[in-house]
Write a protein that holds these residues in place. Structure first.
Motif, PDB file in Angstrom:
ATOM      1  N   VAL A 110      98.296 -29.613 -38.747  1.00 47.87           N
ATOM      2  CA  VAL A 110      97.027 -30.091 -38.184  1.00 47.87           C
ATOM      3  C   VAL A 110      97.050 -31.617 -38.104  1.00 47.87           C
ATOM      4  O   VAL A 110      97.357 -32.296 -39.094  1.00 47.87           O
ATOM      5  CB  VAL A 110      95.833 -29.627 -39.041  1.00 47.87           C
ATOM      6  N   TYR A 111      96.722 -32.137 -36.919  1.00 46.49           N
ATOM      7  CA  TYR A 111      96.647 -33.575 -36.696  1.00 46.49           C
ATOM      8  C   TYR A 111      95.237 -33.941 -36.254  1.00 46.49           C
ATOM      9  O   TYR A 111      94.688 -33.320 -35.340  1.00 46.49           O
ATOM     10  CB  TYR A 111      97.631 -34.017 -35.615  1.00 46.49           C
ATOM     11  N   GLN A 112      94.652 -34.955 -36.903  1.00 48.86           N
ATOM     12  CA  GLN A 112      93.399 -35.542 -36.437  1.00 48.86           C
ATOM     13  C   GLN A 112      93.752 -36.677 -35.492  1.00 48.86           C
ATOM     14  O   GLN A 112      94.406 -37.640 -35.888  1.00 48.86           O
ATOM     15  CB  GLN A 112      92.575 -36.070 -37.622  1.00 48.86           C
ATOM     16  N   LEU A 113      93.337 -36.553 -34.232  1.00 50.22           N
ATOM     17  CA  LEU A 113      93.750 -37.524 -33.216  1.00 50.22           C
ATOM     18  C   LEU A 113      92.547 -38.201 -32.568  1.00 50.22           C
ATOM     19  O   LEU A 113      91.485 -37.587 -32.382  1.00 50.22           O
ATOM     20  CB  LEU A 113      94.574 -36.841 -32.114  1.00 50.22           C
ATOM     21  N   ASN A 114      92.738 -39.467 -32.226  1.00 50.85           N
ATOM     22  CA  ASN A 114      91.809 -40.194 -31.375  1.00 50.85           C
ATOM     23  C   ASN A 114      92.348 -40.170 -29.944  1.00 50.85           C
ATOM     24  O   ASN A 114      93.564 -40.042 -29.735  1.00 50.85           O
ATOM     25  CB  ASN A 114      91.682 -41.651 -31.835  1.00 50.85           C
ATOM     26  N   PRO A 115      91.457 -40.298 -28.971  1.00 55.71           N
ATOM     27  CA  PRO A 115      91.956 -40.417 -27.589  1.00 55.71           C
ATOM     28  C   PRO A 115      92.940 -41.587 -27.498  1.00 55.71           C
ATOM     29  O   PRO A 115      92.779 -42.604 -28.180  1.00 55.71           O
ATOM     30  CB  PRO A 115      90.688 -40.692 -26.781  1.00 55.71           C
TER      31      PRO A 115
ATOM     32  N   PHE B 144      96.645 -36.879 -25.919  1.00 56.19           N
ATOM     33  CA  PHE B 144      95.193 -36.721 -26.010  1.00 56.19           C
ATOM     34  C   PHE B 144      94.584 -37.830 -25.156  1.00 56.19           C
ATOM     35  O   PHE B 144      94.619 -38.996 -25.529  1.00 56.19           O
ATOM     36  CB  PHE B 144      94.744 -36.824 -27.465  1.00 56.19           C
ATOM     37  N   LEU B 145      94.043 -37.448 -24.006  1.00 56.05           N
ATOM     38  CA  LEU B 145      93.600 -38.433 -23.023  1.00 56.05           C
ATOM     39  C   LEU B 145      92.148 -38.853 -23.208  1.00 56.05           C
ATOM     40  O   LEU B 145      91.848 -40.046 -23.307  1.00 56.05           O
ATOM     41  CB  LEU B 145      93.808 -37.875 -21.606  1.00 56.05           C
ATOM     42  N   ARG B 146      91.236 -37.864 -23.239  1.00 53.21           N
ATOM     43  CA  ARG B 146      89.804 -38.188 -23.302  1.00 53.21           C
ATOM     44  C   ARG B 146      89.064 -37.160 -24.164  1.00 53.21           C
ATOM     45  O   ARG B 146      89.433 -35.982 -24.194  1.00 53.21           O
ATOM     46  CB  ARG B 146      89.185 -38.200 -21.896  1.00 53.21           C
ATOM     47  N   GLY B 147      88.009 -37.636 -24.838  1.00 55.44           N
ATOM     48  CA  GLY B 147      87.204 -36.772 -25.695  1.00 55.44           C
ATOM     49  C   GLY B 147      86.974 -37.449 -27.037  1.00 55.44           C
ATOM     50  O   GLY B 147      87.517 -38.532 -27.312  1.00 55.44           O
ATOM     51  N   LYS B 148      86.167 -36.816 -27.894  1.00 59.33           N
ATOM     52  CA  LYS B 148      85.907 -37.397 -29.208  1.00 59.33           C
ATOM     53  C   LYS B 148      87.054 -37.051 -30.156  1.00 59.33           C
ATOM     54  O   LYS B 148      87.838 -36.134 -29.909  1.00 59.33           O
ATOM     55  CB  LYS B 148      84.576 -36.889 -29.749  1.00 59.33           C
ATOM     56  N   ARG B 149      87.143 -37.822 -31.229  1.00 59.58           N
ATOM     57  CA  ARG B 149      88.175 -37.573 -32.239  1.00 59.58           C
ATOM     58  C   ARG B 149      88.149 -36.098 -32.634  1.00 59.58           C
ATOM     59  O   ARG B 149      87.098 -35.532 -32.929  1.00 59.58           O
ATOM     60  CB  ARG B 149      87.933 -38.457 -33.461  1.00 59.58           C
ATOM     61  N   SER B 150      89.319 -35.459 -32.623  1.00 61.18           N
ATOM     62  CA  SER B 150      89.375 -34.007 -32.825  1.00 61.18           C
ATOM     63  C   SER B 150      90.610 -33.627 -33.626  1.00 61.18           C
ATOM     64  O   SER B 150      91.589 -34.380 -33.711  1.00 61.18           O
ATOM     65  CB  SER B 150      89.415 -33.278 -31.471  1.00 61.18           C
ATOM     66  N   GLY B 151      90.544 -32.418 -34.195  1.00 55.27           N
ATOM     67  CA  GLY B 151      91.701 -31.854 -34.869  1.00 55.27           C
ATOM     68  C   GLY B 151      92.484 -30.954 -33.923  1.00 55.27           C
ATOM     69  O   GLY B 151      91.907 -30.179 -33.155  1.00 55.27           O
ATOM     70  N   PHE B 152      93.811 -31.073 -33.952  1.00 56.46           N
ATOM     71  CA  PHE B 152      94.693 -30.272 -33.102  1.00 56.46           C
ATOM     72  C   PHE B 152      95.703 -29.562 -34.010  1.00 56.46           C
ATOM     73  O   PHE B 152      96.381 -30.218 -34.802  1.00 56.46           O
ATOM     74  CB  PHE B 152      95.420 -31.146 -32.082  1.00 56.46           C
TER      75      PHE B 152
ATOM     76  N   THR C  48      90.259 -33.674 -22.680  1.00 57.16           N
ATOM     77  CA  THR C  48      91.290 -33.708 -21.644  1.00 57.16           C
ATOM     78  C   THR C  48      92.625 -34.063 -22.282  1.00 57.16           C
ATOM     79  O   THR C  48      92.730 -35.067 -23.007  1.00 57.16           O
ATOM     80  CB  THR C  48      90.947 -34.733 -20.546  1.00 57.16           C
ATOM     81  N   VAL C  49      93.611 -33.224 -22.045  1.00 59.17           N
ATOM     82  CA  VAL C  49      94.927 -33.405 -22.645  1.00 59.17           C
ATOM     83  C   VAL C  49      96.001 -33.235 -21.571  1.00 59.17           C
ATOM     84  O   VAL C  49      95.740 -32.725 -20.478  1.00 59.17           O
ATOM     85  CB  VAL C  49      95.170 -32.385 -23.780  1.00 59.17           C
ATOM     86  N   ALA C  50      97.205 -33.662 -21.904  1.00 58.87           N
ATOM     87  CA  ALA C  50      98.348 -33.451 -21.018  1.00 58.87           C
ATOM     88  C   ALA C  50      99.519 -32.941 -21.840  1.00 58.87           C
ATOM     89  O   ALA C  50      99.724 -33.370 -22.978  1.00 58.87           O
ATOM     90  CB  ALA C  50      98.735 -34.737 -20.290  1.00 58.87           C
TER      91      ALA C  50
END
Length: 369
Positions: free
Chosen positions: A254-259, A273-281, A351-353
């Motif tokens: 699990v990674y907590q990522l910022n855009p 991680f392109l756009r959105g609020k800080r999230s766990g992936f 939004t991710v790529a």
């Protein structure tokens, strides 16, 4: 090598160069055969089948396999299609639904043993069925198995018996799906437990099929694996195949990522991680695969500098394709799937790529967890 020296089991011209091609046997074995006019002339594949009831996969050309597929529609048989649950798109046979005709198909998703317990088997089975429908295939049943661990083999045999209705059974699949391992498990079960087949001699062993006799005079027929060019496995060194074909249960990371952050999956794939609020992936890949986080703005230069170095695989001097970018904004919690490598769970609305080697699929599906 004598031009006329062929395997008496399958008819293939004997060769000592490529263990994956038809007719292979070690050079030392060929020398013994050439020195003894009374020696049995078997390739390694037929020798192991004859003496150990063990099936080894062999690769045929696309034309060879096309001829085999055409024969499916002309027969009255049950088709068992083995796919890799980590790489459905890379392990599905293009246009299979056009070849099978009216014959029923059982879809078998192999390698279920490496899935974390958090993955819902019913969700995965439903997804495999839906993915098959998108390919035009309408399986009468979809099952999960572990050929390596020998799990769900009895259930598969029961399902085959339910739908075959006195017909032959063809087992088909592309390379790297574990099809031959599954066939070996079936042989083990049938010869050791149910005694439905003869134990040491397989009649009708030819280059394009192996017939395993059933008790009612019909046969379970193994077919060689077709090469699917869209598999990640074709782009890496054989020493690294374990990284795209996990053998132990996956431990999610699990990674907590910022855009504006990127994660490299070794040098094989990339997640932005392109756009959105800080999230766990949550990342589901082989436990030994290198995961490296960096800034998106530096990612291109970082990859160019460290590919085949810090970011291995690929290995130095490998002929590795360029990475191709796919962008997604899922409306629900979804899996971003790198075909043949694994997946990353993505929350709704961001939004991710995903980047993968040219020819390898990156796709989105409803989250399995």
């Amino acid at each position: 090598m004598t031009e006329e020296l062929r395997c008496i089991g399958c008819g293939a011209l004997l060769q000592t160069e490529d263990p994956q091609k038809a007719g292979y046997l070690p050079a030392s074995s060929l020398a013994k055969i050439q020195a003894d006019p009374d020696a049995e002339v078997y390739c390694q594949r037929c020798f192991r089948l004859r003496h150990y009831n063990e099936v080894q996969d062999v690769e045929l050309t696309d034309d060879d396999f096309l001829n085999l597929l055409n024969a499916l529609g002309q027969s009255d048989a049950l088709i068992v299609n083995v796919v890799d649950i980590f790489d459905f798109n890379g392990s599905v046979i293009p246009g299979l639904h056009r070849f099978v005709g009216d014959n029923p198909v059982i879809l078998v998703g192999n390698k279920a043993d490496v899935l974390p317990k958090s993955v819902n088997p019913r969700k995965l089975t439903n997804w495999l069925t839906q993915a098959a429908h998108a390919q035009g295939l309408r399986p009468v049943a979809t099952m999960l198995t572990s050929a390596k661990k020998g799990k769900m083999i009895d259930e598969l045999l029961d399902t085959i018996e339910k739908y075959r209705e006195g017909r032959d059974v063809y087992v088909v699949g592309v390379t790297n799906t574990g099809k031959s391992t599954l066939i070996n498990q079936i042989i083990k079960r049938l010869t050791g437990v149910q005694e439905l087949i003869t134990t040491s001699r397989f009649p009708g062993t030819t280059l394009d099929r192996i017939e395993i006799p059933l008790s009612d005079g019909k046969a379970l027929i193994d077919t060689p694996g077709i090469i699917h060019r869209g598999q990640m496995a074709h782009y890496i060194d054989t020493k690294d195949l374990n990284l795209v074909a996990p053998t132990k249960p996956i431990r999610p990371a699990v990674y907590q990522l910022n855009p504006g952050q990127t994660i490299f999956l070794a040098g094989l794939a990339r997640f932005d991680f392109l756009r959105g609020k800080r999230s766990g992936f949550t990342i589901y890949v082989d436990n030994q695969l290198l995961l490296h986080r960096t800034k998106l703005e530096n990612a291109d230069a970082f990859y160019e500098k460290h590919k085949a170095g810090l970011l291995q695989p690929p290995r130095p001097n490998a002929d590795f394709p360029e990475l191709v970018r796919f962008e997604f904004t899922p409306k629900q919690k979804s899996d971003l799937v790198f075909a043949g490598l694994g997946w990353i769970v993505v929350p709704a609305g961001v939004t991710v790529a995903g980047w993968a080697p040219k020819g390898v699929d990156v796709l989105i599906r409803k989250a399995l967890v």
